[in-house]
Write a protein that holds these residues in place. Structure first.
Motif, short mmCIF file in Angstrom:
data_model
loop_
_atom_site.label_atom_id
_atom_site.label_comp_id
_atom_site.label_asym_id
_atom_site.label_seq_id
_atom_site.Cartn_x
_atom_site.Cartn_y
_atom_site.Cartn_z
N GLU A 39 5.68 -8.39 0.19
CA GLU A 39 4.61 -8.88 0.69
C GLU A 39 4.11 -8.05 1.68
OE1 GLU A 39 7.52 -10.63 1.39
OE2 GLU A 39 7.31 -11.55 3.30
N LEU A 40 4.84 -7.60 2.23
CA LEU A 40 4.67 -7.05 3.52
C LEU A 40 4.14 -5.06 2.67
CD1 LEU A 40 7.37 -7.16 5.94
CD2 LEU A 40 5.04 -8.31 5.88
N LEU A 85 4.71 -2.24 2.84
CA LEU A 85 5.71 -0.98 3.09
C LEU A 85 5.31 0.25 2.88
CD1 LEU A 85 8.15 -2.75 0.85
CD2 LEU A 85 7.79 -3.16 3.46
N GLU A 86 5.53 0.98 4.12
CA GLU A 86 5.49 2.84 4.03
C GLU A 86 6.53 3.20 3.38
OE1 GLU A 86 4.24 3.38 6.85
OE2 GLU A 86 4.73 2.02 8.28
N HIS A 96 7.57 5.75 2.60
CA HIS A 96 9.88 6.37 2.84
C HIS A 96 9.98 5.27 2.24
CE1 HIS A 96 10.37 4.89 6.66
NE2 HIS A 96 8.95 4.27 6.84
N VAL A 97 10.07 3.76 2.27
CA VAL A 97 11.27 1.89 2.68
C VAL A 97 10.52 2.35 0.80
CG1 VAL A 97 11.02 0.27 3.02
CG2 VAL A 97 10.32 1.96 4.35
#
Lengths: 237, 237
Positions: free
Chosen positions: A213-214, A216-217, A219-220
């Motif tokens: 729900e965030l 994310l970058e 790479h994550v």
């Protein structure tokens, strides 16, 4: 049946300085420090932000982020999945350039070294290993995302990972899409700072998922998806 | 009972240029480009390799890798676990300096910006947010790893992650160490390019585990351990 997994970093904010801002003092100054021609160096918002803004560079908020590509590539190329040759990695840029990553590429963590390699790649179009002459990096011009997927990657399923996709989890995406028994699944992650994929990219997706729900970058997202692929492929046993 | 998780990047190859090589041409040249005093800039093998080698810098193979710390911090600080304030992050350096990471720090992906922040931190010892004056980064001198763990972190368990630890998996380590019901688990990952933890570090560990038969990069180990912590803490639901 051999499983093949591909990772595509799409709409990547990686390009050389465009003509429009090549004579800006910040660009000339940085080119001089690197001992390069201004048109050869990478467009980089950290150095060229005001030049990009003032010249009204098209979609400037989505461009000039080689650092994002560096982190995304490092993440993918450090995984056991890649190290065991079970992952193909590609970068497709905002300027319709395609970068094919060789199976044996070890990308440097030093940005200074990464930058040097990318500048050489944009200039020479190919970088071979000094040891055995194997291809490490190859750049092709003027290939749209759709052409690239249809002609080069040819996956059975193309899964876009985007914060506006269907909410799921990395584990679910990997387990429900039958990675283990498929011939070829390709994941697409955005190589740009914010916003969503353009229609030119997203219309080629078989599905689009969001794993948090965030926001994310890149790479994550890459770390989590590839790790779940390894788990389902029993790479850890 | 609230679970607290800490991540410590230990024996971190992050320091400013030592006196011994400050007058070497490569160091002076780079300091000039950055507009800094040679002793203020970060020791960086990418630029200072021959100076480090020629001056016989002690343990030179384990030093001068700010890029490793940049990747490791970026990995940790981009996780939902950190973004939701459930993770404390520390860097303890080869030179017995302790860096405390503030809960609101967003580390820049641009190495140029990261370098600038770290140079300022080593000089000023503290960096506060320009917005609200909250601490973003704090540096303390002359604190051994053991003192730091006993006086500052005070975990219930200290788990070292090292390729010479007991073979396990990130999932097993997290599930068997009762993360969910513990007060405070701290994980230690090495912030250096190769080799193992020194005895000064490893003797403080409660346990030492290895999560792969390959020697994984610090940032990969961090990504996997923190992701498994999130899963067991139900952070994704």
């Amino acid at each position: 049946m051999v499983t093949l997994i591909s990772l595509i970093i799409a709409e990547a904010a990686l390009e050389t300085v465009p003509k429009q801002i090549a004579s800006h003092p910040a660009v000339k100054n940085q080119a001089q420090k690197l001992g390069r021609n201004p048109r050869e160096i990478l467009l980089d918002k950290s150095y060229h932000h005001s030049a990009m803004l003032r010249s009204g560079l098209e979609s400037y908020w989505k461009r000039g982020r080689p650092d994002i590509i560096h982190f995304a590539l490092m993440e993918a190329l450090s995984t056991p999945l890649f190290l065991k040759n079970m992952l193909k990695v590609y970068v497709h840029t905002v300027k319709n350039k395609l970068i094919i990553i060789g199976d044996n590429l070890r990308i440097p963590k030093s940005y200074f070294r990464f930058e040097g390699i990318m500048i050489n790649l944009f200039k020479e179009k190919i970088i071979n290993s000094p040891d055995d002459d194997n291809m490490l990096l190859e750049l092709h011009d003027n290939i749209t995302f759709e052409q690239f997927i249809i002609n080069e990657v040819r996956p059975d399923k193309l899964i876009g990972l985007s914060s506006d996709g269907v909410k799921s989890s990395a584990e679910e995406i990997v387990s429900r899409n039958n990675i283990k028994n498929s011939n070829h699944i390709a994941f697409v992650v955005g190589g740009f700072p914010k916003g969503h994929f353009s229609e030119d990219t997203s219309r080629v997706f078989s599905y689009s998922f969001s794993i948090s729900e965030l926001e994310l970058e890149a790479h994550v997202v890459i770390a989590r998806i590839l790790y779940e692929c390894e788990k389902i492929l029993d790479l850890h046993n």
